[in-house]
Scaffold this motif. Sequence first.
Motif, PDB file in Angstrom:
ATOM      1  N   PHE A  92       0.857  -1.185   0.000  1.00  0.00           N
ATOM      2  CA  PHE A  92       0.000   0.000   0.000  1.00  0.00           C
ATOM      3  C   PHE A  92       0.891   1.232   0.000  1.00  0.00           C
ATOM      4  O   PHE A  92       1.307   1.731   1.049  1.00  0.00           O
ATOM      5  N   LEU A  93       1.212   1.733  -1.192  1.00  0.00           N
ATOM      6  CA  LEU A  93       2.044   2.921  -1.348  1.00  0.00           C
ATOM      7  C   LEU A  93       1.476   3.799  -2.459  1.00  0.00           C
ATOM      8  O   LEU A  93       2.151   4.066  -3.461  1.00  0.00           O
ATOM      9  N   PRO A  94       0.236   4.251  -2.306  1.00  0.00           N
ATOM     10  CA  PRO A  94      -0.379   5.068  -3.362  1.00  0.00           C
ATOM     11  C   PRO A  94       0.160   6.482  -3.360  1.00  0.00           C
ATOM     12  O   PRO A  94       0.862   6.906  -2.437  1.00  0.00           O
ATOM     13  N   ASP A  95      -0.215   7.244  -4.390  1.00  0.00           N
ATOM     14  CA  ASP A  95       0.235   8.626  -4.485  1.00  0.00           C
ATOM     15  C   ASP A  95      -0.623   9.535  -3.604  1.00  0.00           C
ATOM     16  O   ASP A  95      -1.592   9.107  -2.975  1.00  0.00           O
ATOM     17  N   THR A  96      -0.254  10.810  -3.563  1.00  0.00           N
ATOM     18  CA  THR A  96      -0.943  11.754  -2.679  1.00  0.00           C
ATOM     19  C   THR A  96      -2.390  11.979  -3.092  1.00  0.00           C
ATOM     20  O   THR A  96      -3.242  12.244  -2.237  1.00  0.00           O
ATOM     21  N   THR A  97      -2.682  11.881  -4.386  1.00  0.00           N
ATOM     22  CA  THR A  97      -4.067  12.049  -4.846  1.00  0.00           C
ATOM     23  C   THR A  97      -4.946  10.932  -4.299  1.00  0.00           C
ATOM     24  O   THR A  97      -6.084  11.167  -3.841  1.00  0.00           O
ATOM     25  N   PHE A  98      -4.446   9.725  -4.338  1.00  0.00           N
ATOM     26  CA  PHE A  98      -5.168   8.561  -3.830  1.00  0.00           C
ATOM     27  C   PHE A  98      -5.417   8.716  -2.330  1.00  0.00           C
ATOM     28  O   PHE A  98      -6.531   8.505  -1.833  1.00  0.00           O
ATOM     29  N   ILE A  99      -4.373   9.092  -1.602  1.00  0.00           N
ATOM     30  CA  ILE A  99      -4.504   9.258  -0.151  1.00  0.00           C
ATOM     31  C   ILE A  99      -5.475  10.387   0.174  1.00  0.00           C
ATOM     32  O   ILE A  99      -6.292  10.279   1.096  1.00  0.00           O
ATOM     33  N   ALA A 100      -5.412  11.470  -0.594  1.00  0.00           N
ATOM     34  CA  ALA A 100      -6.323  12.589  -0.357  1.00  0.00           C
ATOM     35  C   ALA A 100      -7.772  12.165  -0.551  1.00  0.00           C
ATOM     36  O   ALA A 100      -8.668  12.611   0.193  1.00  0.00           O
ATOM     37  N   ALA A 101      -8.025  11.308  -1.541  1.00  0.00           N
ATOM     38  CA  ALA A 101      -9.392  10.824  -1.775  1.00  0.00           C
ATOM     39  C   ALA A 101      -9.888   9.994  -0.593  1.00  0.00           C
ATOM     40  O   ALA A 101     -11.043  10.119  -0.169  1.00  0.00           O
ATOM     41  N   LEU A 102      -9.010   9.144  -0.049  1.00  0.00           N
ATOM     42  CA  LEU A 102      -9.388   8.364   1.133  1.00  0.00           C
ATOM     43  C   LEU A 102      -9.623   9.279   2.332  1.00  0.00           C
ATOM     44  O   LEU A 102     -10.595   9.104   3.089  1.00  0.00           O
ATOM     45  N   ASN A 103      -8.747  10.246   2.530  1.00  0.00           N
ATOM     46  CA  ASN A 103      -8.899  11.164   3.657  1.00  0.00           C
ATOM     47  C   ASN A 103     -10.175  11.997   3.541  1.00  0.00           C
ATOM     48  O   ASN A 103     -10.859  12.262   4.535  1.00  0.00           O
ATOM     49  N   THR A 104     -10.501  12.396   2.318  1.00  0.00           N
ATOM     50  CA  THR A 104     -11.731  13.165   2.111  1.00  0.00           C
ATOM     51  C   THR A 104     -12.953  12.321   2.461  1.00  0.00           C
ATOM     52  O   THR A 104     -13.908  12.809   3.081  1.00  0.00           O
ATOM     53  N   ALA A 105     -12.924  11.050   2.078  1.00  0.00           N
ATOM     54  CA  ALA A 105     -14.026  10.154   2.433  1.00  0.00           C
ATOM     55  C   ALA A 105     -14.135  10.029   3.952  1.00  0.00           C
ATOM     56  O   ALA A 105     -15.237  10.048   4.515  1.00  0.00           O
ATOM     57  N   ALA A 106     -12.996   9.893   4.619  1.00  0.00           N
ATOM     58  CA  ALA A 106     -13.015   9.775   6.084  1.00  0.00           C
ATOM     59  C   ALA A 106     -13.587  11.032   6.721  1.00  0.00           C
ATOM     60  O   ALA A 106     -14.360  10.959   7.696  1.00  0.00           O
TER      61      ALA A 106
END
Length: 482
Positions: free
Chosen positions: A340-354
């Motif tokens: 699990f080493l996605p880019d910042t866009t991917f992480i931002a999408a998960l964080n936004t969902a949270a």
Amino acid sequence: MLEVIQIYWAETLAVLSVVFGTVAATHAAMTKREVRSALGWVGVIILSPLVGAMIYAVAGINRIRRATLISRRALELDEIWRSLSLYAISRETVATQFGPRFGQMKLLGDKVSRHPLSSGNLITMLTTGEETFDAMCEAIEAAQFSIILETYIFDRDVVGRRVADCLIAAHKRGVAVRVIVDAVGARYSVPSIIGYLEEGGVPVAVFNGQVIMGLRLPYANLRTHRKILVVDGETAFVGGMNIRAGFVGADSARDTHFRVTGPVVADILAVAAEDWHFETGEVLLGPEWRVRLDDALPGAGTAIRAVVSGPDTHIETNHRLLLGAFSVAERSIRIVSPYFLPDTTFIAALNTAARRGVQVDVIVPSQNNLAIVARAMMGQFDQILRDGCRVHLSSGHFDHSKLMVIDRQWCFIGSSNLDSRSLRLNFEIDLEVYDRVLAEQIEDGIDERLATAEQVTLEGLRARSLPNRMIDRLFWLGSPYL
């Protein structure tokens, strides 16, 4: 000329370094989609004169320009193609069964993946190596017309020889057999399984097979990570499991594979057929390669779409579809991934969902087969935890499964890891599945993992020693190239 070079060798190297470095750095700056990746490569090129440009030529070029064989061309003469429209699912049907937001997901998938979402499919989850290889060998042994297998790793061990023997036996009884193995994955065992299959008469293609000889160095970093087996145009197997003995036995690694039937098999077959054509020039036509949908009922079964990704015309398909899925989640996003080493866009999408109140759980193995990746993940977890996402380290043996469930009804399963290699460099195949029954089965497996997992916390990460945290971040800096 040789004497001049001997006298002015330092100046010659300097000129070559400037020329090749300028070309490589310009290419990286103009073609990379992510700033971090572009800056990283430019830094390598500048700080390692000449050598950096050579490394970039081998490992940094992430596009392969191949003469595209439209996926369905391999089967275009077959009348079954014209009947596949019977299995098409409308956006309104998806919205009625799963809610308007998933109707939007269906529309996104249509535009991003260019493969249809079809009804009439059946899918079975295979949770152990024994179960998977038994089912695969049983299907191969029952084959009457054709078999195509594409895989990343195909070891010459007890499991690999078992599958190979089944393929050889099928070939000898007149079944059309084709096998594609990645050039890098084929060398995980020595001697390779390639010779064993060829001795048995099975036609074999090695994906980017000349990279070891240096004839395709610009593409040496591009691999087929797909795991596909299609038998008689009727039954397909996809998932995360390579063909090797490490997935069998009491002390084996864990993985998840899937057996599917129905119209989606046509797309899976076409993907493997396109890869075979790319390597060999052979187009798989003829009655032995036709798709058979005798038992598939339009409007019934499970809605499934093949999601094809790769550094060609399908670049970042999986990445784009997953970002869309995160945006429609309302209750839960649950992810199982070995890397699990996605880019910042991917992480931002998960964080936004949270932040919207969605419960986001990411499960990675506590025992990883790649220590460097494990350290890099630890160096990135703080970015995921800050906004309410949760990270868990599953106990027990290494878990190689790639699973995702959203709101207990939408699933994303297949060969893609959630790292830069799978999301940008590798050729992958996944399935987008709308099915509450399968979602609940995967969720049950996730609950089992969570029951014994260790939760990662920000406090725990900060309590790690400074040298450990520095090492984690050092490996994280190299994550785009792992």
